[in-house]
Design a protein around this motif. Structure first.
Motif, PDB file in Angstrom:
ATOM      1  N   CYS A   1       3.554   4.323  -1.305  1.00 32.83           N
ATOM      2  CA  CYS A   1       3.491   5.259  -2.426  1.00 32.83           C
ATOM      3  C   CYS A   1       4.240   4.690  -3.626  1.00 32.83           C
ATOM      4  CB  CYS A   1       4.074   6.618  -2.013  1.00 32.83           C
ATOM      5  SG  CYS A   1       5.864   6.626  -1.832  1.00 32.83           S
ATOM      6  N   LYS A   2       4.008   5.283  -4.767  1.00 27.91           N
ATOM      7  CA  LYS A   2       4.603   4.760  -6.003  1.00 27.91           C
ATOM      8  C   LYS A   2       6.122   4.843  -5.987  1.00 27.91           C
ATOM      9  CE  LYS A   2       0.664   5.771  -9.040  1.00 27.91           C
ATOM     10  NZ  LYS A   2       0.228   6.514 -10.247  1.00 27.91           N
TER      11      LYS A   2
ATOM     12  N   LYS B   1       0.618  10.569   4.972  1.00 21.66           N
ATOM     13  CA  LYS B   1      -0.118  11.321   3.962  1.00 21.66           C
ATOM     14  C   LYS B   1      -0.083  12.818   4.326  1.00 21.66           C
ATOM     15  CE  LYS B   1      -1.987   7.544   1.913  1.00 21.66           C
ATOM     16  NZ  LYS B   1      -3.363   7.061   1.977  1.00 21.66           N
TER      17      LYS B   1
ATOM     18  N   THR C   1       3.400  10.170  -4.533  1.00 20.10           N
ATOM     19  CA  THR C   1       2.114   9.878  -5.155  1.00 20.10           C
ATOM     20  C   THR C   1       1.688   8.467  -4.767  1.00 20.10           C
ATOM     21  OG1 THR C   1       2.720  11.251  -7.040  1.00 20.10           O
ATOM     22  CG2 THR C   1       0.835   9.793  -7.314  1.00 20.10           C
ATOM     23  N   TYR C   2       0.489   8.343  -4.215  1.00 20.28           N
ATOM     24  CA  TYR C   2      -0.038   7.039  -3.846  1.00 20.28           C
ATOM     25  C   TYR C   2      -0.860   6.460  -4.997  1.00 20.28           C
ATOM     26  CZ  TYR C   2       1.434   7.613   0.972  1.00 20.28           C
ATOM     27  OH  TYR C   2       2.191   7.757   2.108  1.00 20.28           O
ATOM     28  N   PRO C   3      -0.982   5.136  -5.072  1.00 14.55           N
ATOM     29  CA  PRO C   3      -1.773   4.523  -6.148  1.00 14.55           C
ATOM     30  C   PRO C   3      -3.183   5.094  -6.195  1.00 14.55           C
ATOM     31  CG  PRO C   3      -0.562   2.849  -4.946  1.00 14.55           C
ATOM     32  CD  PRO C   3      -0.375   4.131  -4.185  1.00 14.55           C
ATOM     33  N   GLY C   4      -3.633   5.434  -7.399  1.00 18.62           N
ATOM     34  CA  GLY C   4      -4.959   5.973  -7.586  1.00 18.62           C
ATOM     35  C   GLY C   4      -5.052   7.465  -7.414  1.00 18.62           C
ATOM     36  N   LYS C   5      -3.919   8.087  -7.047  1.00 21.55           N
ATOM     37  CA  LYS C   5      -3.895   9.544  -6.861  1.00 21.55           C
ATOM     38  C   LYS C   5      -3.050  10.164  -7.944  1.00 21.55           C
ATOM     39  CE  LYS C   5      -2.096  13.075  -3.742  1.00 21.55           C
ATOM     40  NZ  LYS C   5      -1.336  13.336  -2.501  1.00 21.55           N
ATOM     41  N   GLN C   6      -3.583  11.184  -8.610  1.00 21.65           N
ATOM     42  CA  GLN C   6      -2.842  11.861  -9.657  1.00 21.65           C
ATOM     43  C   GLN C   6      -1.819  12.799  -9.028  1.00 21.65           C
ATOM     44  OE1 GLN C   6      -3.016  11.286 -12.907  1.00 21.65           O
ATOM     45  NE2 GLN C   6      -4.461   9.662 -12.373  1.00 21.65           N
TER      46      GLN C   6
ATOM     47  N   THR D   1       0.816  -1.214   0.000  1.00 15.24           N
ATOM     48  CA  THR D   1       0.000   0.000   0.000  1.00 15.24           C
ATOM     49  C   THR D   1       0.848   1.262   0.000  1.00 15.24           C
ATOM     50  OG1 THR D   1      -0.105  -0.125   2.410  1.00 15.24           O
ATOM     51  CG2 THR D   1      -1.916  -1.130   1.159  1.00 15.24           C
TER      52      THR D   1
END
Length: 599
Positions: free
Chosen positions: A32-33, A46, A60-65, A30
Motif C-alpha cells: 500500500c502507499k 485487503k 490505499t493501494y496503488p491505483g485505488k482512490q 505491491t
C-alpha cells in the motif's frame, strides 16, 4: 583513584546479550502507499493492511482512490491503560464528493510492536534494567476538519468533561485547535498533505502562515518528543498564541516561533521530495518568522512580568529547537537571553512555583530549555547548562529541580496534568542532572584536580537506571546511549584513554546497537552517535555508523546533514593523524563555518 575493570558495576552480566535484534526495514513493490512511503514491508491484506489498521491511518493501494472519511465525533485522547481498539472507516453514503484526507504527523518505522514478555538488557559495564515490551497507546483518528464554519474570535475555552463526546461544531476555537493537535499525530502526511481546517483561517489570513502553522501543530510538534501521547507542546503550549491576557508581545512571539518551527520542517520535507523551489521559498519564509520572533523576545527578556508568562520561555524553546532543526548558527544569543531572563524573572523557583500549581506549559518550556542548554554545551565550548550556576557549582541538586519532580507526582491526577520529563525527552531525569554536572566539568577551562575527576567518574559509573520507577523502554535505551557516551567522554577527555582502548570501543559499539534498536523515535540520540563516531577507527564499524545516520535521516531535519559532515570529517582527520582537538567536533564546526546547535 581510577576505577579498575572489576570496580565497574554490573560486570556479572557483562557477557549477556546487549540488545534485541534490530528490526530490518523491508518493503514490497505491491504494498500500500502508506507502507511504501514509510519504507516498511506491507502484508498486502485487503481492503486494509494490518499496519495501517494498527496505526490508525487510511490504507490505499496503488491505483485505488482513498475512501472518504466521514465526520465523526472527537473526544479527549484516551489515557494510558484504556482499550485501544482499531477503528475501521466507512464512507457515509449521503456524501457524494470525497474530501481531502487529513494529515496527522509522523509515522513509525516499527514493524513489530506486539506485546512481549519482560526481558533484561545487560550492557557491558552498564546498569542492568528490566524492559517491558508492549503496544504504544494510540489516539483516536480525527474527523475531517475542512468544512467547519468560522467561529467567533475568542480565547475563552469551552469545557469538555473527560469522556464527553462532542462534535467539532459544538466546540470553541481553542478546543478545536486542541482537537487538531491531539488527534493528528501518526497520520496521512505521507500520502497527501492535508488542507488546514477553515477555522484556523480566522487566525492566519495569509495562506503561507496558515500552511506553516498547520504543519507545525499536525506534524512538527510530534518530532520533538519521544512519546506522542498527550503531547504537552500541542495541548498546553500551542494554544497560548490565542491568549488575550496581558502583553500581546509574548503571544505574538510564540506565534512566530510556531511558524518558524513549522516552516523549517516543511522546507526540509519539500526539498527531500524534490521540490527545491518550494523548499527554498519556505526556508526564506522561516528566516522571516525567526527575525520577527527574536525581535519580540529581545523587547521582552528584561521585563519580569513578560518573563513570568509561559509564552516567553515557550517561544525561546521553540525558536532554539527550530534553530537546531534548521542548522542555524545564530543560536547563541537566544541561549544567553534565556539565562539572563531567568535571573531577571527571580530564578527558577519564582518562574515555576510563584502561582502555586506548576503551569504545564511553563514546565514543558523550561525542561525543553534544559535539554537545549546541554546540547549547546556539547556543541560549543561554553557551559550553557541551566542546572548549574555561573560558578559551575554542582555539589547539590537544585531545590527547584527536586520540587519539579515532586510536582509531577502530586499533579499527576489533577487538572491540568503534568507530563513526566522522561516522556518528552527520552532521558532519565536523574541522568540529565548528572550529564549537566559532567559537561560543566568538561567545559571548565581550569586544570581539574584528581579528586574532582575521581568523584565525577564514580558518580557517573555508579548511576543506576533501575532506581527510576516506571521508566519506559524508549527512555531506558535513550538513557543508556547517553550513559555510554558519557563514559567515552570521561575515559577520553578526563583519563586520556586512546580511541582504540577496548572499553572505549566497547561503549561506542553499544551506542550503535542502541541506535539500531530504538525504532523511529530518535530524538536526542544524535549526540551519543557523534561521540561514538569520534572513536571509530575500524572501517566496518564506520559503515555501521553511516547506516545508522542514514536511518536517522527520515526522522531528522537539516541538522543531520551537519552531523554526517562532522562524522566524515572526524574520520578523515583521524586517518591523517591529526591531534584530538583537530579531530573534535567543536573544531570541525568552527573551521567549516557552521558552528550550529546539534542534537
Amino acid at each position: 583513584m581510577t576505577l579498575s575493570e572489576s570496580e565497574y558495576p554490573h560486570t556479572e552480566s557483562s557477557t549477556a546479550l546487549t540488545l534485541p535484534p534490530r528490526r530490518r526495514i523491508t518493503r514490497t513493490r505491491t504494498g500500500c502507499k502508506v507502507c511504501r512511503r514509510r519504507k516498511i514491508k506491507c502484508d498486502l491484506e485487503k481492503p486494509e493492511c494490518a499496519k495501517c489498521v494498527k496505526y490508525g491511518v487510511q490504507c490505499t493501494y496503488p491505483g485505488k482512490q482513498p475512501e472518504f472519511i466521514g465526520p465523526r465525533s472527537i473526544r479527549p485522547a484516551p489515557s494510558k491503560g484504556e482499550s485501544q481498539s482499531a477503528h475501521k472507516r466507512q464512507a457515509p453514503s449521503s456524501l457524494a464528493e470525497p474530501a481531502p484526507v487529513s494529515s496527522k504527523g509522523r509515522v513509525s518505522n516499527h514493524e513489530n510492536d506486539a506485546p512481549g514478555p519482560v526481558s533484561t538488557i545487560a550492557l557491558a559495564d552498564s546498569p542492568q534494567i528490566p524492559l517491558m515490551s508492549g503496544t504504544a497507546d494510540q489516539l483516536l483518528v480525527p474527523s475531517i476538519l475542512l468544512t467547519m464554519p468560522t467561529p467567533t474570535m475568542t480565547a475563552k475555552r469551552n469545557t469538555v468533561p473527560l469522556g464527553w463526546t462532542a462534535t467539532l461544531e459544538e466546540l470553541g476555537p481553542l478546543d478545536r485547535l486542541l482537537a487538531v493537535c491531539r488527534n493528528t499525530r501518526m497520520g496521512l502526511f505521507f500520502i497527501q498533505p492535508s488542507i488546514p481546517p477553515d477555522f484556523l483561517r480566522s487566525f492566519f489570513p495569509s495562506s503561507e502562515d496558515l500552511q506553516c502553522f498547520h504543519h507545525c501543530i499536525t506534524y512538527t510538534l510530534s518530532i520533538i518528543v519521544v512519546n506522542e501521547e498527550r503531547n504537552p507542546w500541542s495541548e498546553h503550549v500551542a494554544p497560548l498564541f490565542m491568549s488575550n491576557e496581558g502583553d500581546q508581545s509574548g503571544s505574538q512571539a510564540l506565534r512566530s516561533a510556531l511558524l518558524y518551527l513549522g516552516a523549517v520542517h516543511l522546507s526540509y520535507l519539500q526539498g527531500r521530495n524534490g521540490d527545491t523551489t518550494s523548499s527554498l521559498n519556505t526556508r526564506n519564509l522561516a528566516l522571516k518568522y525567526r527575525t520577527d520572533c527574536v525581535r519580540l523576545l529581545r523587547s521582552l527578556h528584561m521585563n519580569q512580568m513578560a518573563i513570568l508568562n509561559p509564552t516567553f520561555f515557550s517561544a525561546c524553546a521553540l525558536s532554539l529547537t527550530a534553530d537546531l532543526l534548521a542548522a542555524n548558527n545564530r543560536w547563541r544569543e537566544l541561549m544567553r537571553m534565556v539565562k539572563t531572563s531567568i535571573k531577571i524573572g527571580g530564578g527558577m523557583d519564582v518562574i515555576l512555583f510563584s502561582s502555586g500549581q506548576v503551569n504545564p506549559a511553563m514546565k514543558c518550556a523550561i525542561e525543553s530549555l534544559i535539554n537545549l542548554s546541554l546540547l549547546g554545551t556539547l556543541s560549543a565550548t561554553n557551559c550553557y547548562s541551566l542546572l548549574v550556576d555561573d560558578s559551575g557549582d554542582f555539589e547539590e541538586t537544585p531545590e527547584w529541580w527536586k520540587r519539579l519532580e515532586e510536582a509531577e507526582r502530586t499533579q499527576l491526577f489533577q487538572s491540568p496534568q503534568l507530563r513526566r520529563f522522561d516522556a518528552s525527552c527520552g532521558i532519565s531525569r536523574s541522568l540529565v542532572l548528572q550529564l549537566s554536572c559532567l559537561l560543566s566539568v568538561l567545559s571548565s577551562p581550569q586544570q581539574l584536580e584528581a579528586t574532582t575527576i575521581d568523584r565525577v567518574e564514580q558518580e557517573w559509573v555508579f548511576w543506576d537506571i533501575s532506581k527510576d520507577a516506571d521508566i519506559d523502554q524508549r527512555t531506558q535505551f535513550g538513557s543508556l546511549a547517553i550513559w555510554h557516551a558519557g563514559r567515552i567522554l570521561i575515559m577520553r577527555t578526563l583519563r586520556g584513554a586512546a580511541r582504540i582502548d577496548p572499553k572505549v570501543q566497547e561503549a561506542a559499539v553499544t551506542i550503535l546497537e542502541i541506535c539500531a534498536s530504538v525504532g523511529d523515535k530518535v530524538e536526542y540520540l544524535n549526540w551519543p552517535l557523534i561521540v561514538a563516531c569520534s572513536t571509530l577507527v575500524d572501517p566496518e564499524k564506520r559503515e555501521i555508523a553511516r547506516l545508522r545516520l542514514k536511518e536517522f535521516k527520515f526522522q531528522c531535519c537539516y541538522e543531520l546533514e551537519i552531523v554526517q559532515m562532522v562524522c566524515e570529517e572526524m574520520w578523515v582527520r583521524m586517518d591523517e593523524g591529526e591531534d584530538d582537538i583537530a579531530c573534535g567536533w567543536v573544531e570541525i564546526l568552527l573551521e567549516s563555518g557552521c558552528p550550529v546547535l546539534l542534537g
